[in-house]
Design a protein around this motif. Structure first.
Motif, PDB file in Angstrom:
ATOM      1  N   UNK A   6       0.813  -1.214   0.000  1.00 31.55           N
ATOM      2  CA  UNK A   6       0.000   0.000   0.000  1.00 31.55           C
ATOM      3  C   UNK A   6       0.849   1.268   0.000  1.00 31.55           C
ATOM      4  N   UNK A   7       2.149   1.113   0.111  1.00 39.60           N
ATOM      5  CA  UNK A   7       2.982   2.312   0.218  1.00 39.60           C
ATOM      6  C   UNK A   7       3.408   2.819  -1.168  1.00 39.60           C
ATOM      7  N   UNK A   8       3.831   4.060  -1.185  1.00 36.61           N
ATOM      8  CA  UNK A   8       4.294   4.687  -2.427  1.00 36.61           C
ATOM      9  C   UNK A   8       5.757   5.047  -2.279  1.00 36.61           C
ATOM     10  N   UNK A   9       6.460   5.006  -3.384  1.00 33.10           N
ATOM     11  CA  UNK A   9       7.845   5.477  -3.372  1.00 33.10           C
ATOM     12  C   UNK A   9       8.015   6.432  -4.548  1.00 33.10           C
ATOM     13  N   UNK A  10       8.592   7.563  -4.253  1.00 35.55           N
ATOM     14  CA  UNK A  10       8.756   8.587  -5.309  1.00 35.55           C
ATOM     15  C   UNK A  10      10.236   8.970  -5.386  1.00 35.55           C
TER      16      UNK A  10
END
Lengths: 485, 219
Positions: B25-29
């Protein structure tokens, strides 16, 4: 696409071909008339019988269910009524034990007091008897014919003595009266207190009478339940519907409270269990944890009310010995207080997190920090904390409508099921009756295309069944006039 | 009562133990900031984008900001990187620290002669794959005009599987103004290259005032 021309005998002569086809079909249908009527009749009969059987079975199931519902409803209501009657008797017992045990002593005391007052009153009413001897002596002296001044002197002496004695007696009498009045005066407060005690006793007797009337009412209901009469059953069923409606309303209100509670602690719970953990695809762990806390509060409230014997959802808790029950009550209360305290602190943390985030957002947007507005900015925080502490206790009382819902829902669902089964049985029976009638209709519909052969058959049968006609006797021609001659 | 408490505790433990993988569910940018030539003057806009990302990303998400230089396939070009703590309070502290790092970087920025976007993409893909986040995004804050120095080899197929590519503030050069086909060809070439490399999406955002929401995938 079907080429219709391939079905025609003579594709060039469509009308003739169609006519030939129609005649053939008619003949076939006529030939198959009896078996087809049989099929229609048998099928409809089968459906009618099946639906009839099914309908009967459904009615039977509905009746069994109704009886079972009745039995459960009456048994539960009897239990409730017995509890209510027991409580009423307990109340009456308490009144008698607390107030009426002094009644015999009071009555004795009252009797004694009344007797004494009566005696005193009687004594007060006594008039001192006139001294008759003196009257006789005076009369004898007055009858003396001679003696000159002697009788007069004697009479004067006697008069003086009598006056003296009279004065003495009267003064003694007055003193005695004074004493009696004093006694009566002294008795006045005790008389008043006796009067007060009697009126209180009267009131209590009236209360007792009211309780007795209530017990009579409950007993009448109880007898109705024992007798399983329809009126009582209907009253209990409608009462269950009302109970369900009321408890459902209260439950909805409680759910609103639980939702606010959930909103208060969902965000700070992420500080404990992490904001990025999920259960399944969409369920945040912090949300679930907040929900668990709320459910635990409700459970603790339930146990508390159970151990207080306010609700009776768990027979095991109700049947516990008093010491164990008190321990359970204490434990539930402690847990509830701890959870309320946790929730209150979570509410505080929520406020801190929100203000922290707002501050970060201001920093990121390069906006000047908001000025400190003073003590009233703390009001929402205090409100949240108080709500966090109070709501778990308010939520604890949800056990009462829950119990009511559980008990009334069983009756309501039972009644609805019975009605549904009856409705289904009626519908199926109706379908059965329709099929019974529709058999004849289908037979007639089948006969419409073959009406011509059927008519011919009818004529043939009629002509065959007609008894051979006796040739009518040729009437003798009347002799021509004049021929005989 | 003991039994009851035990059941309650077990229930809570089970519920908490049944937690799913948060990384899904996490995002990485990974944000690439072009610091070459005149584009270095656009750093103010880049800071705004970074602030937006800081405000939008949640606890558990990852963010890295790297500069695009002559040769960008190196960890040294990463200005700041962070994986936010699961606790919101700690995540807020980390965001503050990240912001101050970026502020320092924007003050010390120096323009470079060449622009190695491909190297930056490769470095970003490597970083994002290491985070094992559910949604991975490379944000390129550049005019997309790649200029490689002597000896820099980048003409080989790259791998950007499962990564979204967002091109931000793709400004028009003087030559683009003269012949817009150059600009359009440049963008088409980058999009084709990204899609061939396995990128899940190619998004271009030039209106930074109104279209910032397109940078991150809606969750």
């Amino acid at each position: 696409m079907i080429d219709w021309h391939s079905l025609l005998f003579w594709p060039d002569q469509v009308a003739l071909s169609v006519l030939a086809l129609a005649i053939l079909v008619m003949l076939f249908l006529y030939a198959a008339r009896r078996p087809m009527h049989g099929v229609i009749h048998s099928t409809c009969h089968l459906v009618t019988q099946s639906t009839r059987f099914l309908s009967r079975w459904l009615f039977l199931v509905a009746e069994n269910m109704r009886l079972r519902n009745q039995s459960v409803l009456l048994s539960h209501s009897q239990e409730n009524a017995a509890t209510v009657i027991e409580r009423e008797f307990e109340r009456v017992g308490n009144i008698i034990r607390k107030d009426m045990h002094e009644f015999p002593a009071l009555q004795r005391k009252l009797t004694e007091e009344v007797t004494r007052i009566e005696e005193d009153y009687r004594k007060c009413g006594e008039v001192p008897p006139p001294p008759p001897e003196w009257v006789d002596a005076i009369e004898s002296v007055s009858n003396l014919k001679s003696g000159g001044d002697v009788p007069r002197k004697l009479l004067e002496d006697i008069g003086k003595s009598i006056q003296k004695i009279h004065d003495k007696i009267v003064s003694e009498y007055r003193r005695a009266y004074e004493d009696r009045h004093k006694i009566l005066k002294g008795m006045q407060p005790s008389w008043r207190s006796v009067d007060k005690a009697i009126s209180e006793m009267d009131k209590k007797m009236l209360t007792l009478q009211g309780n007795a009337k209530q017990i009579d009412g409950h007993m009448a209901k109880f007898e109705g339940m024992r007798a399983k009469d329809a009126k009582t059953e209907n009253a209990l069923t409608s009462s269950a519907f009302v109970q369900l409606a009321i408890s459902a309303l209260v439950m909805v209100i409680a759910m609103g409270g639980a939702f606010i509670n959930y909103k208060l602690i969902a965000l700070p719970m992420s500080e404990m269990v992490g904001a990025s953990d999920y259960i399944g695809d969409n369920l945040k762990t912090s949300d679930v944890a907040a929900l668990v806390i709320i459910l635990m509060e409700a459970s603790m409230g339930l146990f508390l009310l159970e151990s207080l014997r306010i609700t009776q959802l768990f027979p095991k808790i109700a049947s516990m010995d008093d010491r164990m029950r008190h321990r359970l009550m204490l434990a539930s209360l402690i847990f509830l207080i701890i959870l309320a305290a946790i929730e209150s602190s979570l509410a505080l943390m929520r406020d801190m997190l929100i203000s922290d985030k707002a501050s970060l957002m201001r920093d990121l947007a390069s906006v000047a920090p908001a000025a400190e507005d003073g003590w009233f900015t703390r009001i929402p925080m205090a409100g949240q904390m108080i709500m966090g502490f109070v709501l778990p206790f308010a939520l604890a009382f949800v056990a009462i409508p829950l119990e009511s819902t559980v008990h009334s829902l069983r009756t309501v669902i039972g009644v609805l099921l019975v009605q549904t089964l009856r409705g289904a049985a009626f519908l199926i029976r109706f379908i059965g009756v329709l099929f019974k009638r529709i058999a004849k209709v289908l037979e007639l519909v089948y006969d419409i295309p073959i009406v011509i052969p059927v008519m011919i058959e009818g004529w043939v049968v009629a002509s065959r069944s007609r008894p051979p006609e006796i040739a009518p006797a040729t009437p003798e021609r009347p002799a021509k006039k004049g021929s005989a001659s | 009562m003991k039994k009851l408490s035990l059941i309650c505790v077990l229930f809570v433990i089970l519920m908490l133990g049944a937690c799913g993988d948060s990384r899904v569910h996490s995002q990485a940018v990974y944000m690439l900031v072009d610091t070459s030539g005149t584009y270095a003057q656009e750093i103010g806009k880049a800071t705004k984008i970074i602030n937006y990302l800081l405000a939008t990303l949640n606890p558990g998400d990852s963010l890295a900001v790297a500069k695009v230089e002559t040769r960008s396939f190196t960890e040294k070009d990463i200005v700041a990187k962070v994986t936010f703590d699961k606790r919101p309070s700690q995540a807020t502290l980390q965001k503050r620290a990240f912001k101050s790092k970026i502020e320092e970087f924007s003050k010390e920025i120096k323009g470079t002669a060449f622009t190695d976007i491909t190297g930056g993409l490769l470095q970003g893909a490597e970083y994002l794959n290491e985070t094992k986040a559910g949604t991975k995004t490379i944000v390129i804050f550049s005019d997309m005009q790649e200029e490689l120095g002597k000896g820099t080899i980048r003409d080989f197929p790259i791998k950007l599987d499962g990564i979204r590519i967002v091109a931000l503030n793709v400004t028009k050069l003087k030559t683009d103004n003269a012949d817009p086909r150059i600009y359009l060809d440049r963008l088409a070439r980058w999009e084709e290259r990204a899609r061939k490399a396995g990128a899940t999406d190619w998004v271009m955002v030039n209106d930074l005032e109104n279209n910032m929401e397109s940078i991150l995938n809606p969750r």
